[in-house]
Each structure stands twice: as structure tokens, then as C-alpha cells.
Write a protein that holds these residues in place. Structure first.
Motif, short mmCIF file in Angstrom:
data_model
loop_
_atom_site.label_atom_id
_atom_site.label_comp_id
_atom_site.label_asym_id
_atom_site.label_seq_id
_atom_site.Cartn_x
_atom_site.Cartn_y
_atom_site.Cartn_z
N ASN A 1 0.75 -1.47 0.11
CA ASN A 1 -0.05 0.15 -0.07
C ASN A 1 0.96 1.23 0.16
OD1 ASN A 1 -2.39 -1.51 -0.21
ND2 ASN A 1 -2.58 -1.57 2.16
N ASP A 2 0.91 2.05 1.14
CA ASP A 2 1.51 3.41 1.08
C ASP A 2 2.99 3.27 1.94
OD1 ASP A 2 -0.26 4.72 -0.43
OD2 ASP A 2 -1.35 5.19 1.33
N PHE A 3 3.03 1.87 2.47
CA PHE A 3 4.09 1.57 3.13
C PHE A 3 5.22 1.04 2.19
CE2 PHE A 3 6.96 -1.40 4.94
CZ PHE A 3 7.55 -0.79 6.20
N SER A 4 6.58 1.65 2.37
CA SER A 4 7.60 1.18 1.51
C SER A 4 8.99 1.09 2.35
CB SER A 4 7.72 2.00 0.11
OG SER A 4 8.12 3.26 0.40
N ALA A 5 9.86 0.38 1.75
CA ALA A 5 11.11 0.26 2.21
C ALA A 5 12.23 -0.12 1.26
CB ALA A 5 11.29 -0.68 3.39
N ASN A 6 13.38 0.71 1.14
CA ASN A 6 14.31 0.52 0.04
C ASN A 6 15.49 -0.10 0.73
OD1 ASN A 6 12.30 1.55 -1.59
ND2 ASN A 6 13.29 3.29 -2.02
N THR A 7 16.42 -1.02 -0.02
CA THR A 7 17.58 -1.53 0.52
C THR A 7 17.25 -2.07 1.81
OG1 THR A 7 18.26 0.50 0.91
CG2 THR A 7 19.03 -0.36 -1.25
N LEU A 8 16.19 -2.88 1.75
CA LEU A 8 15.90 -3.47 3.22
C LEU A 8 16.81 -4.89 3.54
CD1 LEU A 8 13.97 -3.61 5.74
CD2 LEU A 8 12.64 -4.77 4.21
N SER A 9 17.28 -4.77 4.65
CA SER A 9 17.91 -5.66 5.30
C SER A 9 17.75 -6.09 6.87
CB SER A 9 19.79 -5.73 5.22
OG SER A 9 20.14 -4.56 5.91
N ILE A 10 17.92 -7.22 7.14
CA ILE A 10 17.36 -7.88 8.58
C ILE A 10 18.21 -8.68 8.95
CG2 ILE A 10 15.66 -8.92 10.10
CD1 ILE A 10 13.52 -7.83 8.14
N GLY A 11 19.16 -8.72 10.09
CA GLY A 11 19.91 -9.57 10.82
C GLY A 11 19.65 -9.96 12.10
N VAL A 12 19.59 -11.25 12.40
CA VAL A 12 19.40 -11.79 13.63
C VAL A 12 20.22 -12.93 14.02
CG1 VAL A 12 17.40 -13.10 15.14
CG2 VAL A 12 16.74 -11.55 13.27
N ASP A 13 20.65 -12.84 15.46
CA ASP A 13 21.87 -13.68 15.81
C ASP A 13 21.63 -13.70 17.21
OD1 ASP A 13 24.18 -12.24 17.54
OD2 ASP A 13 23.64 -10.84 15.47
N GLY A 14 21.95 -15.18 17.90
CA GLY A 14 22.17 -15.33 19.14
C GLY A 14 23.17 -16.49 19.52
N ARG A 15 23.61 -16.71 20.90
CA ARG A 15 24.60 -17.56 21.12
C ARG A 15 24.34 -17.79 22.67
NH1 ARG A 15 29.52 -19.45 19.20
NH2 ARG A 15 29.23 -17.95 17.24
N MET A 16 24.33 -19.02 23.17
CA MET A 16 24.03 -19.18 24.44
C MET A 16 25.21 -18.54 25.40
SD MET A 16 21.59 -21.25 25.24
CE MET A 16 20.27 -22.51 24.78
N GLY A 17 24.66 -18.00 26.37
CA GLY A 17 25.61 -17.14 27.28
C GLY A 17 25.73 -15.92 26.69
N GLN A 18 25.19 -15.44 25.78
CA GLN A 18 25.17 -13.89 25.58
C GLN A 18 23.86 -13.40 24.89
OE1 GLN A 18 28.01 -13.43 22.02
NE2 GLN A 18 29.34 -14.92 23.03
N LYS A 19 23.73 -12.26 24.76
CA LYS A 19 22.43 -11.59 24.08
C LYS A 19 22.18 -11.89 22.70
CE LYS A 19 22.80 -7.69 27.38
NZ LYS A 19 22.80 -6.32 27.33
N ALA A 20 20.71 -11.92 22.47
CA ALA A 20 20.46 -12.40 21.06
C ALA A 20 20.27 -10.76 20.48
CB ALA A 20 19.19 -12.75 21.17
#
Length: 387
Positions: free
Chosen positions: A111-130
Motif C-alpha cells: 500500500n503506502d508503506f515502502s522500504a528500500n534496500t531492506l536488510s534484517i539480521g538476527v543472531d544469538g549464542r548461549m551465554g550471550q544476548k540475542a
């Protein structure tokens, strides 16, 4: 499907999607393993019903690239446009509690929402923060506008989420911001509860410095509350406090001081019409999460519509519990002359209204907002009774 360096490998080749998954995988247990990972960082957000005993490890790398996906997405979601090319890659190791996912989506429009050159990263490791990182070169959101170089940086641990939002541009006028917050989650029989703190932050709008004071938001399954929210620049401000629920006893109070309509609505840029004036007053909304009851007292000083100077507009509304209607009153005054005054009732249950106004040499340029699909460039004045 084959083997590569003593590991199982899935190869996918098509005109739309191609990719590779290599390692030890058992998709039957993958959902439960991901829920276990989430429970490590935030027990309140994880679905306990999805967590079960794991019989096999998942240790694999994956890399997927899609081509010509825009037409396929358009077929299922006609209002969405997506770049033809993008990728999803990552690494999963349930034995050591590691997950990494990176998405390069390109351009997205809905619709009227748009995002250009969009990137998403998710990471996590036991004992640390996600961590979650969201970046886009240009983000357009209805009612807000377009912001550039927008990013969200989040970290999650122990049911606590720290979020930082940044954006900036390098144009003739500076539009930038840095908003900091932290949130805490907990769950009970009713559902998930969220306590959100907005920390002191600064936003620059068209070279003007606006500030956010510390404020607190509480979200519950059947209500939410706001305490101390204030967005301000010298004498201009928007403040919001109160409780939103289904009860008529609870309500939100919005206070507005010297907010410029032209900048707030930006109608000249979006619709080609000029709307100016300084908005002041307050709005109270009760029974927010049911059928809202709105009481208001608003003034627009120095109102200009399509370059017609109309004067001061007073708008008032009051809930009438006996008739279950909203009493409305409006007065437009310039140089002690009332060019429009009157009011009436808006009935919530039926959606009907009964309004009566008297016009006396009222400039009619504002009708361009409503009749531009029929006639354009309406000018002149009108007098008489309006029902």
C-alpha cells in the motif's frame, strides 16, 4: 539431495528459487529447538506448548536466493511489491545454541508503506544476548512521511529488550533522530505484559530540534497505560497520558500546544492543497478499546485553507450519555465576525448524525478537499443554512 564432506546437502534449483542447505538437519524438531532458543532469551515470549524433548540435533548452514519473486508475491498479495532478487542465509547449531540469519530483501512496498534496500539480521549464542538489526536506506510510513538511513538495533536477554532507533539524511534540511528505549516482558494466565520505558531522546525535523522526555508505557492483554509522554520543541508540544481499556472510567488525555498543521499534515506536498494554522487544545478519549467516547476542545489559530485566511476555528465535542451521542460544536471567527457556527449530534450506535450550521460569507476554498474529483479550484463565499 546428496552428501558433501560427509554431511547431508540439499540443493535447490529453479527459475524462482535456488539454494543450498548443508549439515545435520531434522526439520521435525526445528520448531521446538527455535522455541527453546527464544525461551533462553525471553521465557515470557516463548510458546511452552511448542517445546518438547529433542531427539536429533540441527547443525547446518543455508543459503537461499530468490529470482523473479515479485510476480509470484504479486499474485498472492496484489497490494504488495517486492524486489525480484533477494537472499536469506544463516547458520543453526542447536547443540551449542547458535543461530544466525541474514536477509537481504531489497525493495518492499505494501500500500503506502515502502522500504528500500531492506536488510534484517538476527543472531544469538548461549551465554550471550540475542541481537536484531534492521536497516533500510529509505522508509516511507503513512502519516509520518519518508525518513532516510533508518536502522533499529535491539538486544534481548532475560526477558529484557533494549532498542535503539536511528535515522538521518544529508539534504538541505536535516531530518534525523535517535530514540532509546528498554522493555521488560512477563507472562501470566491473562497473557503477555510489557513494561516499556522511553529514555530521553532527540529528533530533528526540518532543522528543528524536538525532544522526548522519559515516559513509561504498560501494555496488558485488556488495557494499556501511558505516563509522562511528551514530544516538544520550545512552545510546541504534544503530551499523552492515561489508561486505555474497555471501561468508561478509563481514558487517554492528549494535550496539544502550537502544533503547525502545515507541517503535521503536509497536505500541500501530498494533495496539492495548502493548510496552515496553529493547533491547540486537548482531547480525552474514554472506552478506547471498545467504542471510543471522545470529548475535545480544540482551537486552530490563523487557519488558512488554499490561501483563504479563515481566522480562528473552535471545535468542541462532549459525550451525551442519555442520548448515547456526541454533541458537536464548531465556530469559525475572523475579526469578530462569525462566518460559520453551529453543531449537532453524532449517534454512535446507528452511525447517523444531525448537524446544523449557519454560514455568513464563508470562504469555500476548503471544499477542494472533498470535491476535487468533481470540480477543481473552487473559489468564492457562501451564506445560508447548512443541514
Amino acid at each position: 539431495i546428496d552428501r558433501y564432506n560427509n554431511a547431508k546437502r540439499i540443493l535447490l534449483r529453479s527459475t524462482i528459487l535456488e539454494g543450498e542447505l548443508t549439515g545435520i538437519y531434522n526439520f521435525k524438531d526445528l520448531d521446538s529447538e527455535l522455541q527453546q532458543q527464544l525461551a533462553y532469551y525471553s521465557p515470557a515470549l516463548a510458546k511452552k506448548s511448542a517445546i518438547r524433548k529433542i531427539h536429533h540435533d540441527n547443525i547446518f548452514d543455508f543459503n537461499l536466493q530468490y529470482h523473479s519473486a515479485g510476480a509470484l508475491i504479486k499474485f498472492f498479495y496484489p497490494q504488495m511489491d517486492l524486489s525480484d532478487k533477494g537472499s536469506v542465509s544463516g547458520h543453526i547449531d542447536s547443540r551449542q545454541g547458535i543461530f544466525e540469519v541474514n536477509c537481504e530483501i531489497g525493495d518492499l512496498r505494501y500500500n503506502d508503506f515502502s522500504a528500500n534496500t531492506l536488510s534484517i539480521g538476527v543472531d544469538g549464542r548461549m551465554g550471550q544476548k540475542a541481537h536484531l538489526n534492521f536497516r533500510t536506506g529509505q522508509l516511507t510510513v503513512p502519516a509520518i512521511g519518508t525518513i532516510y538511513n533508518f536502522s533499529v538495533q535491539q538486544s534481548l536477554s532475560g526477558d529484557s529488550l533494549v532498542s535503539n532507533l536511528f535515522w538521518n539524511n544529508w539534504g538541505e534540511q536535516t531530518n534525523s533522530g535517535a530514540i532509546y528505549s528498554n522493555a521488560h516482558f512477563h507472562r501470566d494466565r491473562q497473557g503477555i505484559h510489557i513494561e516499556l520505558n522511553i529514555l530521553p531522546s532527540v529528533v530533528m525535523v526540518r532543522d528543528s530540534v524536538w525532544r522526548l522526555d522519559s515516559s513509561h508505557f504498560s501494555f496488558h492483554p485488556e488495557s494499556f497505560s501511558i505516563k509522562g509522554f511528551k514530544y516538544y520543541n520550545q512552545s510546541k508540544s504534544i503530551a499523552l497520558d492515561g489508561v486505555a481499556s474497555q471501561s468508561e472510567e478509563d481514558g487517554l488525555q492528549l494535550k496539544i500546544s502550537n502544533i503547525e498543521l502545515g507541517r503535521l499534515l503536509n497536505t500541500e506536498a501530498h494533495k496539492g492543497y495548502l493548510l496552515e494554522g496553529a493547533l491547540n487544545g486537548q482531547v480525552e478519549i474514554r472506552r478506547v478499546m471498545k467504542s471510543p467516547i471522545i470529548n475535545s476542545s480544540l482551537d486552530i489559530n490563523r487557519l488558512v485553507v488554499n490561501r483563504d485566511s479563515l481566522g480562528q476555528l473552535n471545535l468542541k465535542s462532549q459525550w451525551n450519555p442519555e442520548n448515547k451521542s456526541l454533541n458537536l460544536f464548531a465556530q469559525l471567527q475572523k475579526d469578530q465576525h462569525n462566518s460559520l457556527f453551529g453543531g449537532g449530534d453524532l449517534y454512535y450506535e446507528t452511525g447517523m448524525f444531525d448537524l446544523n450550521f449557519t454560514a455568513d460569507q464563508l470562504p469555500v476554498g476548503f471544499l477542494n478537499f472533498y470535491l476535487d474529483h468533481i470540480v477543481q479550484n473552487i473559489k468564492g463565499h457562501t451564506s445560508g443554512k447548512i443541514h
